[in-house]
Structure formats: structure tokens, C-alpha cells
Design a protein around this motif. Sequence first.
Motif, mmCIF file in Angstrom:
data_model
loop_
_atom_site.group_PDB
_atom_site.id
_atom_site.type_symbol
_atom_site.label_atom_id
_atom_site.label_comp_id
_atom_site.label_asym_id
_atom_site.label_seq_id
_atom_site.Cartn_x
_atom_site.Cartn_y
_atom_site.Cartn_z
ATOM 1 N N LYS A 27 0.974 -1.254 -0.006
ATOM 2 C CA LYS A 27 0.089 -0.021 -0.064
ATOM 3 C C LYS A 27 1.042 1.043 0.125
ATOM 4 N N GLU A 28 0.688 2.106 -0.687
ATOM 5 C CA GLU A 28 1.250 3.357 -0.974
ATOM 6 C C GLU A 28 1.107 4.159 0.523
ATOM 7 N N VAL A 29 2.129 5.018 0.873
ATOM 8 C CA VAL A 29 2.002 5.643 2.059
ATOM 9 C C VAL A 29 2.101 7.347 1.690
ATOM 10 N N SER A 30 1.650 8.288 2.712
ATOM 11 C CA SER A 30 1.663 9.524 2.343
ATOM 12 C C SER A 30 1.535 10.326 3.583
ATOM 13 N N ALA A 31 2.109 11.553 3.772
ATOM 14 C CA ALA A 31 2.092 12.306 4.744
ATOM 15 C C ALA A 31 1.481 13.720 4.653
ATOM 16 N N LYS A 32 0.933 14.339 5.878
ATOM 17 C CA LYS A 32 0.659 15.620 5.780
ATOM 18 C C LYS A 32 1.205 16.310 7.029
ATOM 19 N N LEU A 33 2.054 17.509 6.519
ATOM 20 C CA LEU A 33 2.824 18.290 7.457
ATOM 21 C C LEU A 33 1.793 19.074 8.457
ATOM 22 N N LEU A 34 1.800 18.852 9.735
ATOM 23 C CA LEU A 34 0.886 19.759 10.385
ATOM 24 C C LEU A 34 1.601 20.815 11.112
ATOM 25 N N GLY A 35 3.142 21.007 11.025
ATOM 26 C CA GLY A 35 3.693 21.985 11.618
ATOM 27 C C GLY A 35 5.047 21.476 12.021
ATOM 28 N N GLU A 36 6.068 22.694 12.181
ATOM 29 C CA GLU A 36 7.202 22.431 12.520
ATOM 30 C C GLU A 36 7.559 23.227 13.847
ATOM 31 N N GLU A 37 8.751 22.765 14.399
ATOM 32 C CA GLU A 37 9.315 23.452 15.846
ATOM 33 C C GLU A 37 10.599 23.409 15.756
ATOM 34 N N LYS A 154 5.333 -0.162 7.620
ATOM 35 C CA LYS A 154 4.927 1.107 6.632
ATOM 36 C C LYS A 154 5.597 2.356 7.057
ATOM 37 N N ALA A 155 5.812 2.519 8.310
ATOM 38 C CA ALA A 155 6.773 3.873 8.441
ATOM 39 C C ALA A 155 8.165 3.756 7.951
ATOM 40 N N VAL A 156 8.716 2.444 7.675
ATOM 41 C CA VAL A 156 10.068 2.393 7.143
ATOM 42 C C VAL A 156 9.686 2.493 5.683
ATOM 43 N N ASP A 157 8.844 2.233 4.889
ATOM 44 C CA ASP A 157 8.224 2.654 3.548
ATOM 45 C C ASP A 157 8.200 4.150 3.488
ATOM 46 N N TYR A 158 7.736 4.797 4.531
ATOM 47 C CA TYR A 158 7.449 6.194 4.514
ATOM 48 C C TYR A 158 8.964 6.878 4.418
ATOM 49 N N LEU A 159 9.796 6.535 5.351
ATOM 50 C CA LEU A 159 11.321 7.021 5.476
ATOM 51 C C LEU A 159 11.785 6.825 4.072
ATOM 52 N N LEU A 160 11.652 5.932 3.317
ATOM 53 C CA LEU A 160 12.133 5.803 1.882
ATOM 54 C C LEU A 160 11.788 6.732 1.072
ATOM 55 N N THR A 161 10.489 7.526 1.385
ATOM 56 C CA THR A 161 9.988 8.480 0.423
ATOM 57 C C THR A 161 10.567 9.617 0.530
ATOM 58 N N ARG A 191 15.534 -3.933 4.782
ATOM 59 C CA ARG A 191 15.888 -2.459 4.383
ATOM 60 C C ARG A 191 16.420 -1.766 5.916
ATOM 61 N N VAL A 192 16.067 -2.605 7.014
ATOM 62 C CA VAL A 192 16.478 -2.024 8.437
ATOM 63 C C VAL A 192 17.978 -2.636 8.434
ATOM 64 N N LYS A 193 18.806 -1.597 8.657
ATOM 65 C CA LYS A 193 20.208 -1.919 8.553
ATOM 66 C C LYS A 193 20.733 -2.310 10.081
ATOM 67 N N VAL A 194 20.151 -1.706 11.059
ATOM 68 C CA VAL A 194 20.732 -1.830 12.619
ATOM 69 C C VAL A 194 19.549 -1.966 13.258
ATOM 70 N N CYS A 195 19.728 -2.771 14.539
ATOM 71 C CA CYS A 195 18.891 -3.225 15.273
ATOM 72 C C CYS A 195 19.324 -2.987 16.964
ATOM 73 N N VAL A 196 18.712 -2.368 17.531
ATOM 74 C CA VAL A 196 19.061 -2.244 18.971
ATOM 75 C C VAL A 196 17.754 -2.200 19.781
#
Length: 306
Positions: A27-37, A154-161, A191-196
Motif C-alpha cells: 500500500k502506498e504511504v503519504s504524509a501531511k505536515l501539521l507543523g514544525e518546531e 509501513k513507517a519504514v516505507d514512509y522514511l524511504l519516500t 532494509r533496516v540496517k541496524v537493530c537495538v
Amino acid sequence: MTLTTEQQAKERGLLYSLLGDLPPRDKEVSAKLLGEEDCGSYVLERLLLDLNGVEPVPAYFTRPVGAKKSFPVVLFNHSHGGNYTIGKDELISGREYMQNLPYAQVLAEQGWGALAIDAWNFGERRGRTESELFKELLWRGQVLWGPMVYDSLKAVDYLLTRPDVDGNRIATLGMSMGSTMAWWVAALEPRVKVCVDICCLTDFEALIETRGLDGHGIYYYVPGLLKHFSTASINALIAPRPHLSVAGNYDLLTPPKGLDRVDAALKEVYGEMGAPEAWRLIRYNTGHFETAAMRYEILQFLRQWL
């Protein structure tokens, strides 16, 4: 026995199938930016992510100030702790059982970004009891851990966008429930390269032997899991990628005999794969909390491998 790449892929498919009915993995992922600080060492983005097509997922993304064009990012998995109000805020505010500099700050000081999402029923997604949600999902052919893991994948998928993320340098990290999420995500997502993982490398059979099942919330239990997998065999799917686990010998959620069992199995797997230095379990005579020594080792490990 060490698995080939093809065998690992097959085992990942089986492990994923045990999580119940889930939305399409592609499934495709998308994001809406609500604000920055501006938070000093990092810029905090407040996001609303479409990861699953069922309900939106509130998230934080932290960008290190002065970072290069693309930078490494840690998928930060928040803990449980019986407090459903916190969720992703653990990244920026910490918790009473974690070190007093929150991970958003210490990661940014190393030039790394971070992403944290509210898991189902936590933070801005709260409003039902864990038991209520588990029962509803069970009727619908799901278990709570399934949608929780799905969102993290899917959060990993988002990072890769994101063009500002170095897709070859993604790690995952977490404490307690977040620890378990870290090693499940790393096991299922190459695709996750390191795990802690911090204080929750729990051997399932040892937990049964010590009658510790009620120490974990109901979200944690996957039908039929023990027919096919042990904790060690799930974690073996991460090999030969770098994996650090830190644990307390007095932690009732991670029985010591179970830690012995998992450590022996993973030392063998990583050794056979020619990467013995990429697996480390460090144990302390402490309970279920992150110590200063643990934090030191975690940052050293990330500096080495991320």
C-alpha cells in the motif's frame, strides 16, 4: 542452522502470515505536515501519516540541525509502561525508566534523524482499552500485534519516500514494548540496517517456564507463533545485520535462562555467517530500565554500524 537468503525470505513470509489479516503490504504511504518546531539541536515535524488505510497515524519526525543533504534515521519505537497517553512523545520527552536526555536530542547531536509513530491505542490514537481493541480485532481475524507491526513496517516505507533520509542507513530502536517492536521490524524488513533493543529480548519458552506471561500486555500474543518460531529464530532473521541487545538480569520480563538461550543461538548464527562482531548481548545486574551504561553502549554501537 544458518538459513540462506531464500530461506530467510520464506521464514519472513511465514512469520508475517501469523499476524492475521492485514492491509496490502505494498500500500502506498503519504504524509501531511501539521507543523514544525525548532527544538535547538533538531527540528520537530508533526505529521499525520496514511500508513494503513484504516486510520491516520500521528507521528514525529526529527531533523538534525545542520545535517547534510541526507542523513541516517532511527525508527524509534515507544514503550508501553501501562500509560497510553504518551506514545510517540517518548521520543522527545523520555520516560521515567529511561535516561534523562530523550532520544530525539541525543540522536540529533550525532547528526541522525528519528521517526516515532503512535502505536495503535497510544498517544493521539487512544480512547479504547487494550482489551477492548484486542477483542474487536480478534473477531475480525486479527490480533493487535499485527496492525501494530504493520504500521511500523509501513513507517519504514514512509522514511524511504523522504529525500532527506539516507535509505541505506536506517536503524530501529526501542525500550520494552518498543524493544520487541524493534526486533520484529528488523526481522521482517531487511532494509533496516541496524537493530537495538532495550530490556525486552524475551525468550517465549522461558517466560512460560517462569510463569511470567502476565508481565506482558495482551497486545503481545500471536496465535500459533510457538508452533513455528522461537525468540531466537525470529532474531536470526536479522543476521548478519548488526544487532545490539541490552538487558537486566533482574528484569522479570526477560528471564536470564532465556537470555542465555537466545545469546547462544545468535552467537552461532552470526558466527556461521561470518559476522560474529555484529551480534552483542550486554547484560547488567539491573531491572527493567535503561541505565547510563546501556545508553553509552547503544550510542557506541550506532556510531560503529549506522
